[in-house]
Enzyme design. Sequence first.
Site, PDB file in Angstrom:
ATOM      1  CE  LYS A  82      75.043  40.039  36.265  1.00 30.37           C
ATOM      2  NZ  LYS A  82      74.529  41.387  35.948  1.00 30.37           N
ATOM      3  CD  GLU A  85      73.353  43.654  32.422  1.00 30.71           C
ATOM      4  OE1 GLU A  85      73.295  43.064  33.515  1.00 30.71           O
ATOM      5  OE2 GLU A  85      73.170  43.098  31.322  1.00 30.71           O
ATOM      6  CB  SER A 105      65.323  36.269  29.990  1.00 30.12           C
ATOM      7  OG  SER A 105      66.710  36.185  29.779  1.00 30.12           O
ATOM      8  CD  GLU A 127      62.006  31.012  41.125  1.00 33.83           C
ATOM      9  OE1 GLU A 127      61.022  31.073  40.366  1.00 33.83           O
ATOM     10  OE2 GLU A 127      62.051  30.271  42.117  1.00 33.83           O
ATOM     11  CB  CYS A 133      58.122  36.777  36.103  1.00 33.26           C
ATOM     12  SG  CYS A 133      58.214  36.982  37.875  1.00 33.26           S
ATOM     13  CD  GLU A 179      58.696  36.982  30.453  1.00 30.82           C
ATOM     14  OE1 GLU A 179      59.858  36.848  30.041  1.00 30.82           O
ATOM     15  OE2 GLU A 179      58.388  36.851  31.656  1.00 30.82           O
TER      16      GLU A 179
HETATM   17  P1  NAD Z   1      67.933  38.897  31.824  1.00 31.36           P
HETATM   18  O1  NAD Z   1      67.930  37.443  31.682  1.00 31.36           O
HETATM   19  O2  NAD Z   1      68.249  39.747  30.669  1.00 31.36           O
HETATM   20  O3  NAD Z   1      68.917  39.346  32.973  1.00 31.36           O
HETATM   21  C1  NAD Z   1      68.822  38.777  34.278  1.00 31.36           C
HETATM   22  C2  NAD Z   1      70.192  38.720  34.851  1.00 31.36           C
HETATM   23  O4  NAD Z   1      70.923  37.721  34.148  1.00 31.36           O
HETATM   24  C3  NAD Z   1      70.975  40.033  34.702  1.00 31.36           C
HETATM   25  O5  NAD Z   1      71.703  40.267  35.881  1.00 31.36           O
HETATM   26  C4  NAD Z   1      71.901  39.721  33.549  1.00 31.36           C
HETATM   27  O6  NAD Z   1      73.094  40.464  33.590  1.00 31.36           O
HETATM   28  C5  NAD Z   1      72.166  38.252  33.764  1.00 31.36           C
HETATM   29  N1  NAD Z   1      72.630  37.527  32.593  1.00 31.36           N
HETATM   30  C6  NAD Z   1      72.368  37.775  31.298  1.00 31.36           C
HETATM   31  N2  NAD Z   1      73.030  36.889  30.510  1.00 31.36           N
HETATM   32  C7  NAD Z   1      73.720  36.078  31.340  1.00 31.36           C
HETATM   33  C8  NAD Z   1      74.608  34.985  31.134  1.00 31.36           C
HETATM   34  N3  NAD Z   1      74.918  34.560  29.914  1.00 31.36           N
HETATM   35  N4  NAD Z   1      75.138  34.371  32.210  1.00 31.36           N
HETATM   36  C9  NAD Z   1      74.839  34.784  33.454  1.00 31.36           C
HETATM   37  N5  NAD Z   1      74.026  35.833  33.706  1.00 31.36           N
HETATM   38  C10 NAD Z   1      73.461  36.461  32.657  1.00 31.36           C
HETATM   39  O7  NAD Z   1      66.507  39.250  32.442  1.00 31.36           O
HETATM   40  P2  NAD Z   1      65.953  40.696  32.751  1.00 31.36           P
HETATM   41  O8  NAD Z   1      65.611  41.255  31.417  1.00 31.36           O
HETATM   42  O9  NAD Z   1      66.856  41.427  33.667  1.00 31.36           O
HETATM   43  O10 NAD Z   1      64.648  40.345  33.580  1.00 31.36           O
HETATM   44  C11 NAD Z   1      63.471  40.019  32.982  1.00 31.36           C
HETATM   45  C12 NAD Z   1      63.275  38.517  32.982  1.00 31.36           C
HETATM   46  O11 NAD Z   1      63.343  38.021  34.311  1.00 31.36           O
HETATM   47  C13 NAD Z   1      61.929  38.140  32.460  1.00 31.36           C
HETATM   48  O12 NAD Z   1      62.024  37.028  31.612  1.00 31.36           O
HETATM   49  C14 NAD Z   1      61.165  37.780  33.726  1.00 31.36           C
HETATM   50  O13 NAD Z   1      60.082  36.919  33.519  1.00 31.36           O
HETATM   51  C15 NAD Z   1      62.213  37.193  34.566  1.00 31.36           C
HETATM   52  N6  NAD Z   1      61.828  37.252  35.978  1.00 31.36           N
HETATM   53  C16 NAD Z   1      61.414  36.097  36.582  1.00 31.36           C
HETATM   54  C17 NAD Z   1      61.008  36.114  37.907  1.00 31.36           C
HETATM   55  C18 NAD Z   1      60.545  34.861  38.585  1.00 31.36           C
HETATM   56  O14 NAD Z   1      60.348  34.879  39.790  1.00 31.36           O
HETATM   57  N7  NAD Z   1      60.380  33.754  37.881  1.00 31.36           N
HETATM   58  C19 NAD Z   1      61.040  37.303  38.626  1.00 31.36           C
HETATM   59  C20 NAD Z   1      61.474  38.466  37.989  1.00 31.36           C
HETATM   60  C21 NAD Z   1      61.871  38.425  36.653  1.00 31.36           C
END
Ligand code: NAD
Length: 501
Positions: free
Chosen positions: A197, A200, A250, A271, A305, A403
């Site tokens: 997935k 969005e 996140s 991650e 990140c 962050e």
């Molecule tokens: P997000 O957590 O808002 O979304 C990430 C994904 O999780 C999306 O596909 C979202 O739809 C999904 N999601 C949201 N709520 C969910 C739930 N309740 N159950 C299952 N899936 C859910 O993150 P973002 O804003 O898209 O990305 C930024 C974040 O990602 C930052 O915190 C960043 O540090 C992290 N990130 C980490 C790495 C790493 O390698 N550690 C790499 C890239 C991004």
Amino acid sequence: MSVTDHPASVVRRPPNAITLDASDLPPAGHFIDGAFREAPGAELLDIVNPASEEAIAKVALGKAADVDRAVAAAVEARESWARVVPKERSEVLHAIADRVAKNYDVLVRLESANTGKPLSVARDDVDGTIDTFRFMAGALRATTTMAAGDYAESHLSVILREPLGVVGVVTPWNYPLLMAAWKLAPILAAGNTTVIKPSEQTPLSTVKFAELVADLLPPGVLNVVTGLGPMVGSALAAHAKVDMIALTGSVGSGRAVARAAADTLKRVHLELGGKAPVVVFEDADLDLVATSLRTAGFYNSGQECGAACRVLVHESVADQLVERLVAQVRELAVGTPDAGDDIEVGPLVSKAHYDRVLGHLDRAFAEGARAAVGGGAIEGTGYFVQPTVLVDVPAGAACTREEIFGPVVTVETFSDENEAVQRANDVPLGLSASVWTNDARRSHDVAARLDAGTVWVNSHLVLANEVPWGGFKGSGYGRDLSVYALDDYSRTKHVMHYHGR
Ligand code: NAD
């Protein structure tokens, strides 16, 4: 340290490199069992270009029933894919890499249009995607288990490495295609089938990837369901027939996924966020620190990140470093992706994220921080924020602990090594960090004491497929990249043969 206005304006040139045709866009619908399936009556979500604020496509908002259909296809395909010998699986992964390379240009344009990222960053993403599939294609053929032998009398033990089965994947918006590749390549290499997935906000390159590689994989091995995290992502995490859930996102989403996965006790791979400390000692090469931070702090508009976002510098060289850093940041070329190859910083990914980053800046100023450069939004169309360096940041301020995920670097000072290490570690996240010093013994010792999954010495944000990536503490667990990722997506089985006579 004086407050200076950032002269940033957004470079906009007549569009050239980045126009999208209808044929560049992926088909609508979910990719299930080898084909795009319309989701009858599905609600659709607008996909927005954050540089122009215009909708460029629509995708279906998936429901639990779509997840069920995709998981059923992945379950159906798992046994035959697991039996494909390494050489053949490797050839499929190489063919995927070739297919991505052949469609390099459209993937760069799609990624750039959906995220607003500069073309140079989108090219890095597609290059990284190709290299990830190539690395895993090679690595999967070299994987072995421990030697077989008689460890109980007349019993021969053999240790097998097996796929886990069906792996659910949830990816973020900052590197949509690359983060999908970091998951899919080792998952498929290890012999699993998968349902992914994408975010969005940025699903286009992942859905396009599925369209491009559809004929290279047996139906059901790769499935894509688009939609919202709390609906599609959590249905995958909770699904009884999904054997592992892997999320990049996140910390809040990580917690939600781990909770949803708990009932079925499936494996979880997370991650999550980062808040990388950049520990600069008095003997560091300050010019190198400043030029490195220009990239490592502001790459992908700081939506990274591992971004070098939290500088801790020895008080004796703080003014010199800030002066050099501000000079670098003032030169950053901020612009729309179609403005050309010289653009270094694009907009933030969405209006909601832009508001969030500006909210962080307001809070930092309320807490007493000052902007040595930047400090606010850039007027006009697109979600642009000035590249910003915050100084005079009070100890413990939220901007040094949370962050921000935007083009914002904070600078704090320290007076001795123990204080530097203690403050660098005193945050809930532990993804990456860097140490800057010309003292080799100090660099080894401080790197060992920093609580982060990656520590760079006199560098920051350099990655390679051969080495693992992943965090400690609130940054999650599990490793992307390298043979460690292949281990994470495999299970070991002991088979014991009695041969007494
Ligand atoms: P997000 O957590 O808002 O979304 C990430 C994904 O999780 C999306 O596909 C979202 O739809 C999904 N999601 C949201 N709520 C969910 C739930 N309740 N159950 C299952 N899936 C859910 O993150 P973002 O804003 O898209 O990305 C930024 C974040 O990602 C930052 O915190 C960043 O540090 C992290 N990130 C980490 C790495 C790493 O390698 N550690 C790499 C890239 C991004």
